[in-house]
Design an enzyme around this catalytic site. Structure first.
Site, short mmCIF file in Angstrom:
data_model
loop_
_atom_site.label_atom_id
_atom_site.label_comp_id
_atom_site.label_asym_id
_atom_site.label_seq_id
_atom_site.Cartn_x
_atom_site.Cartn_y
_atom_site.Cartn_z
CB SER A 24 -0.90 0.03 1.24
OG SER A 24 -0.08 0.08 2.42
CG HIS A 80 0.29 12.83 16.41
ND1 HIS A 80 -0.04 11.83 15.54
CD2 HIS A 80 0.71 12.22 17.56
CE1 HIS A 80 0.17 10.66 16.11
NE2 HIS A 80 0.63 10.86 17.35
CG ASN A 101 -5.38 1.95 2.17
OD1 ASN A 101 -4.17 1.75 2.30
ND2 ASN A 101 -6.30 1.22 2.79
CG HIS A 146 11.14 -8.08 -46.70
ND1 HIS A 146 10.49 -8.99 -45.90
CD2 HIS A 146 10.18 -7.55 -47.51
CE1 HIS A 146 9.21 -9.04 -46.23
NE2 HIS A 146 9.00 -8.17 -47.20
CB SER A 196 37.25 -0.11 -30.68
OG SER A 196 37.98 -1.29 -30.39
CE LYS A 242 34.03 -1.30 -34.57
NZ LYS A 242 32.81 -0.91 -33.85
CB VAL A 243 33.33 6.67 -34.62
CG1 VAL A 243 32.26 7.52 -33.95
CG2 VAL A 243 34.69 7.36 -34.54
CD GLU A 270 25.81 0.90 -30.10
OE1 GLU A 270 26.29 0.29 -31.06
OE2 GLU A 270 26.50 1.29 -29.13
#
Length: 462
Positions: A100, A125, A137, A184, A314, A320-321, A327
């Site tokens: 709850s 209080h 609730n 495709h 890498s 390498k990029v 991602e």
């Protein structure tokens, strides 16, 4: 002798030790002791919502003559400080707690009571004053709706509008370029970059509509239903007053739920919202994957575009990029789809008059909204806005595309068209050159019929 690092607090179950500098009390401490499970705390937005609800409840009780003005003012000041994040470290309870969310509700009550009591020098209080006219609730279901509404309004919807605008601006910049369409993952009839980007933008605009529409149900609050939906111990006008005050404070048009029994026992609006977030995640995954394919290479892939180079790709292959933003977005989308499954399962746990998986609904729903908002912004600013079209690659692939022969079908027929396409592909020649040999069409006719830009507009050109 008691440890100087602890003080003694008590509740209806007796006494226990609480850290001396903690603003919470006995019930929160029991929850801390009981739920040592994940280390995940309730989200900032949810704590904000609890503070706002307590602020509005104190105001409503004062207006109804149930709470003295000076007490209400003290509670509201402390509650607003909670909403604004001043006491987040004093909300230590694990997400995986009582279903709850009673522990989180009492955590808010105790912190606000403590702060308000210290400020006034009077005993305020946590149950009798801060929690007046409320139950866990109805507070926690209301907290789910309020926190999610605020996150959507202030984070997700602006991010989606920004992405839509960014896509439109990019379409203006590169939309004239004609490229090979793909079905495709295979060569198909040509399309323009504008057509492709407009397809993405339409997905985002539809998500804006879907998520915006769910806000109407999220804005309905169960506050005032108290324990089981009957409103026991609350003034009949309490729920309406809380909704009005929350609306004035946040700018969201909250209303009291027409049926508080639904609001307490079900989480249908949260499940619906999560479902719309899942649709958005699916749309973003499609966009992210398209960008990755278009960027692939740069030599051995499709190489239609170059995404902004943001970091080395890498630790072993120099130069390498990688497409890191698409991602990251795809991972966010996977997380959101997983969160949706959790929320759907939790939504089924409305047993009679109360759902008993409320904290995990709040946690997962807010995480989905917030990481989607951040991912959408990053996709717009760090991928869409800065990608460059490799026009030479695009044009070379388009010229070699044997599927262009489709445009000749109404004139030469499918069978001869297929023969031309096969010969063009086998010999690495342009369709136009092969068609000159195998048909009676002139070069001028073929130039007109096989103009890629004209083909993107559809229709028969004979």
């Amino acid at each position: 002798m008691k440890d100087k690092d602890f003080r003694v607090e008590h509740d209806s179950m007796g006494e226990l030790d609480v850290p001396v500098d903690a603003l919470w009390g006995a019930q929160t401490q029991r929850a801390v002791n009981n739920f040592r499970i994940s280390g995940l705390r309730m989200p900032r937005r949810f704590i904000e919502a609890l503070g706002l609800i307590k602020w509005a409840a104190a105001g409503a009780n004062a207006e109804l003559g149930l709470l003295k003005s000076e007490l209400a003012i003290a509670i509201q000041k402390a509650a607003m400080a909670v909403a604004q994040g001043e006491y987040d470290e004093h909300f230590p309870i694990d997400v995986f707690q009582t279903g709850s969310g009673t522990s989180s509700n009492m955590n808010a009550n105790e912190v606000i009571a403590h702060v308000a009591s210290e400020a006034t020098g009077r005993e305020i209080h946590p149950n009798d004053h801060v929690n007046m006219s409320q139950s866990s609730n109805d507070v926690i279901p209301t907290g789910v709706h309020v926190s999610t509404s605020l996150a959507i309004q202030h984070q997700l919807l602006p991010a989606l509008r920004h992405l839509s605008q960014t896509l439109e601006e990019k379409a203006e910049e590169v939309g004239h370029v004609v490229k090979t369409g793909r079905t495709h993952l295979m060569d198909a009839m040509p399309v323009t970059f504008r057509q492709e980007l407009d397809g993405w933008r339409s997905q985002i605009d539809h998500s804006l509509e879907r998520v915006g529409d769910t806000m109407k149900r999220l804005a309905e609050l169960g506050q005032g239903g108290t324990a089981v939906g009957t409103g026991i111990n609350a003034h009949p006008r309490f729920g309406n007053k809380v909704a009005v005050l929350l609306g004035e404070q946040t700018g969201v048009e909250f209303t009291a739920a027409a049926n508080p029994f639904e609001s307490l026992s079900s989480q249908d609006a949260a499940v619906e919202t999560s479902g719309q977030l899942r649709v958005l995640a699916v749309s973003l995954t499609k966009m992210a994957n398209d960008l990755r394919w278009m960027n692939s290479g740069p030599l051995a892939g499709i190489g239609e575009i170059a995404l902004p180079a943001l970091q080395p790709g890498s630790s072993i292959m120099p130069g390498k990029v990688n497409p890191v933003i698409p991602e990251a977005v795809a991972m966010v989308c996977a997380q959101v789809i997983g969160n949706d499954a959790t929320i759907a399962m939790a939504g089924q746990s409305g047993n009679f008059q109360l759902n008993v998986m409320l904290p995990v609904v709040a946690y997962n729903l807010l995480q989905s909204v917030e990481i989607l908002a951040a991912a959408v912004t990053s996709l717009a600013d760090n991928a869409i806005k800065g990608f460059v079209v490799n026009e030479k690659n695009v044009e070379a692939a388009l010229e070699r595309n044997p599927i262009l022969v489709t445009a000749l079908n109404p004139i030469i027929g499918y069978e001869l068209g297929a023969a031309i396409a096969k010969k063009a592909y086998a010999e690495g020649r342009a369709v136009k050159e092969v068609a000159l040999e195998l048909t009676d069409l002139t070069r001028e006719e073929l130039d007109r019929l096989l103009d890629p830009a004209e083909l993107t507009e559809g229709g028969i050109k004979y």
